[in-house]
Scaffold this active site. Structure first.
Site, PDB file in Angstrom:
ATOM      1  N   ASP A   1       0.815  -1.218  -0.055  1.00 34.38           N
ATOM      2  CA  ASP A   1      -0.020   0.041   0.010  1.00 34.38           C
ATOM      3  C   ASP A   1       0.906   1.199   0.048  1.00 34.38           C
ATOM      4  O   ASP A   1       1.630   1.409   0.705  1.00 34.38           O
ATOM      5  CB  ASP A   1      -0.772  -0.045   1.159  1.00 34.38           C
ATOM      6  CG  ASP A   1      -1.849   0.862   1.045  1.00 34.38           C
ATOM      7  OD1 ASP A   1      -2.693   0.824   0.447  1.00 34.38           O
ATOM      8  OD2 ASP A   1      -1.891   1.798   2.179  1.00 34.38           O
TER       9      ASP A   1
ATOM     10  N   GLU B   1      14.812 -14.996   0.295  1.00 38.34           N
ATOM     11  CA  GLU B   1      15.399 -16.030   1.125  1.00 38.34           C
ATOM     12  C   GLU B   1      14.349 -17.328   1.255  1.00 38.34           C
ATOM     13  O   GLU B   1      14.856 -18.162   1.739  1.00 38.34           O
ATOM     14  CB  GLU B   1      15.336 -15.626   2.562  1.00 38.34           C
ATOM     15  CG  GLU B   1      16.643 -14.728   2.981  1.00 38.34           C
ATOM     16  CD  GLU B   1      16.228 -14.064   4.400  1.00 38.34           C
ATOM     17  OE1 GLU B   1      15.411 -14.478   5.037  1.00 38.34           O
ATOM     18  OE2 GLU B   1      16.802 -12.875   4.556  1.00 38.34           O
TER      19      GLU B   1
HETATM   20  C1  NOJ Z   1      -4.426   2.864  -0.855  1.00 32.23           C
HETATM   21  C2  NOJ Z   1      -5.484   1.987  -0.476  1.00 32.23           C
HETATM   22  O1  NOJ Z   1      -5.941   1.190  -1.617  1.00 32.23           O
HETATM   23  C3  NOJ Z   1      -6.789   2.862  -0.018  1.00 32.23           C
HETATM   24  O2  NOJ Z   1      -7.804   1.951  -0.006  1.00 32.23           O
HETATM   25  C4  NOJ Z   1      -6.444   3.301   1.184  1.00 32.23           C
HETATM   26  O3  NOJ Z   1      -7.247   3.954   1.690  1.00 32.23           O
HETATM   27  C5  NOJ Z   1      -5.009   4.228   1.297  1.00 32.23           C
HETATM   28  N1  NOJ Z   1      -3.983   3.467   0.310  1.00 32.23           N
HETATM   29  C6  NOJ Z   1      -4.507   4.453   2.496  1.00 32.23           C
HETATM   30  O4  NOJ Z   1      -4.061   3.140   2.989  1.00 32.23           O
END
Ligand code: NOJ
Length: 573
Positions: free
Chosen positions: A217, A269
């Protein structure tokens, strides 16, 4: 072992490789909305496990599951309060193990979500930081700044949260902390070696449980520019909302790459190919390709493809530039049209040009549903022939539409609340999946509960209404995935085909501007032969040559020509 084909004459050469991720089709499951086994109206891990045979039969290679970790759910699980456990809402660690083991038995791989940019404010690291005094080692896990004694209400800089409002909030003792997203999602301080060590432990925790990889993310956000300088709003690139640009002092800083090199070393790894895919909203193509250089990520989502309007020239350029940038670093290109953050393609692709966007801000007039359905099918048909790896978001195979008219009191996206309803946010693409038309909550939950209300249209689009129905979106995707596998399209070579010239000649001199100019056509060649893909976004039908055999078509009525907003796969002798 990966080899580029020795015949390098193709625009994108074939890849000979036993690395599964180079050509995989990966299905995104959004746990709260997929299948609810315990009847509380929120999907869960046992629900997903029960549906794995459906995904095997669909023909995908892997499943990516959005976060299921303990979380206050302020951002639907992207606010993690413990990286190494499971939220009781979704199940238990034993449920993850059962899911992974069942998936592997079915020949499916499992990718989990990793959220390293921020934690929940309920995470013990943040709680410990709050309990400790300013400038303590505990606070150094996050990005705290002293208030200016002369103006204590002034934020340390002018950064704004992606969800709206300032990117800084105050602690009870008057310090500020940074949150690029909601105030309940404080940003970690990746300059702190302890944070780096902690995340290597998180990677190992899940790798030891057999997961095949991570979707990372906000991979472009972990490192912030030294000194946290103000955004220069006079810079043209920084005037819009999206800010998918390296010019922002909190996105795409060069320092992120050493983090990913160190993570890749951890993955390597482990036996088998364990993979990382970057969620990095970065432009242009060369910048995003830096994430998939040797020793870093295996893949990065191709958001330029997702954000492309329904325009042949834009799509062509996107495909061309995507291959060019990724081929230079030896990485597969990914193709993605949908996820839990964007307007579903069956709605998005029919938005009027003046309303076209991928993220729902102010309400938009509902577009023509037939047009949206038709374009989404055509887009998916073209996408699934492209070499590289492709992503499908749950319900995309059913042609689900964005639910645009959710009542205010049902909306849960922090974007909606942080902007006082000015930006509607992402709930409309997160409405629970319909499995059976005549069952409670359309088969999502036996109790009939659903955390967001499902429109009646979802009943008509339910899996049981489409299964075995010739020409339904579901059967189309099944057919495409079976053919993609049979013809090994994911590893094929790619070349554009110029059909415009031929079409112009046929249409005559008067009609030159439109004839053929709206077509994107390409050949994908493998040992199984050449598959020609013709996607028609223009106003005129394109006649299919007599010697071509139709393998698949987004419009089931196609026989001898490709009409507007349709895509076909042809076998070329
Ligand atoms: C991207 C994620 O896909 C989204 O749903 C989220 O709100 C933001 N990052 C923050 O984590």
């Amino acid at each position: 072992m990966t080899q580029l084909s020795p015949a390098r004459s193709s625009f994108h050469p074939a890849v000979e490789s036993d690395e599964w991720w180079r050509s995989a089709v990966i299905y995104q499951v959004y746990p709260r909305s997929f299948a609810d086994a315990d009847g509380d109206g929120i999907g869960d891990l046992p629900g997903i496990t029960a549906k794995l045979p459906y995904l095997r039969d669909l023909g995908v290679d892997a499943v990516w599951i959005s976060p299921f970790y303990p979380s206050p759910q302020s951002d639907a699980g992207y606010d993690v309060s413990d990286y190494c456990d499971v939220d009781p809402l979704f199940g238990t660690l034993a449920d993850v193990e059962a899911l992974v083991s069942r998936a592997h038995d079915l020949g499916l791989r499992v990718i989990v979500d990793l959220v390293p940019n921020h934690t929940s404010d309920r995470h013990e690291w943040f709680q410990r930081a709050l309990a400790a005094p300013p400038n303590s080692p505990e606070r150094d896990w996050y990005i705290f700044r002293d208030a200016d004694p002369a103006d204590p209400e002034r934020t340390p800089n002018n950064w704004e949260s992606v969800f709206g409002g300032p990117a800084w909030s105050k602690t009870p003792d008057g310090q500020w902390y940074l949150h690029l997203f909601d105030s309940s999602q404080p940003d970690l301080n990746w300059e702190n070696p302890r944070v780096r060590e902690a995340f290597k432990g998180v990677l190992r925790f899940w790798l030891d449980r057999g997961v095949d990889g991570f979707r990372v993310d906000v991979a472009h956000g972990l490192v912030k520019a030294a000194g946290l300088p103000d955004i220069d709003r006079t810079t043209e690139e920084l005037q819009g909302e999206g800010m998918t640009t390296s010019a922002a002092p909190f996105w795409d800083q060069d320092g992120v790459h050493e983090i990913y090199l160190s993570w890749r070393a951890v993955l390597d790894e482990y036996p088998e190919d364990r993979v990382m895919v970057a969620e990095a909203w970065v432009e242009p193509y060369e910048r995003i390709a830096r994430y998939v250089r040797q020793g870093e990520f295996h893949q990065a989502f191709n958001f330029s493809f997702l954000e492309a309007p329904w325009d042949a020239a834009v799509l062509r350029e996107c495909i061309e530039e995507s291959f060019r940038a990724n081929d230079l670093v030896g990485a597969p290109t990914t193709w993605v049209l949908s996820n839990h953050d964007v307007i579903r393609p069956a709605t998005r692709l029919a938005l009027a040009p003046e309303h076209f966007t991928s993220q729902l801000g102010a309400p938009v007039p509902a577009p023509n549903p037939e047009l949206g359905a038709r374009r989404a099918r055509a887009a998916t048909t073209a996408m699934l022939a492209l070499p590289g790896s492709a992503y499908l978001y749950q319900g995309e195979e059913l042609g689900l539409v964005e639910v645009l008219d959710l009542a205010e009191e049902t909306r849960q996206d922090p974007t909606f609340h942080r902007t006082n309803g000015e930006r509607l946010g992402r709930d409309g693409c997160r409405v629970p999946m319909p499995w059976q038309r005549d069952a409670p909550a359309y088969g999502f939950s036996e109790s009939g509960a659903a955390w967001l209300p499902q429109p009646t249209l979802y009943g008509d689009l339910a899996v049981d209404q489409q299964e075995g129905e010739d020409g339904s979106p579901l059967e189309l995707v099944r057919t495409l995935l079976a053919l993609r596998r049979e013809r090994a399209l994911g590893t094929g070579s790619f070349d554009f085909v110029d059909l415009a010239a031929a079409a112009e000649a046929r249409a005559g001199a008067d009609n030159k501007a439109s004839a053929g100019s709206g077509i994107v056509a390409f050949d994908v060649t493998t040992a199984a032969g050449t598959t020609r893909v013709v996607l028609n976004l223009g106003p005129q039908a394109w006649p299919i040559p007599a010697d071509a055999r139709i393998l698949a078509a987004s419009d089931p009525s196609v026989t001898d020509s490709v009409p507007t907003d349709c895509a076909v796969w042809l076998a070329i002798a």
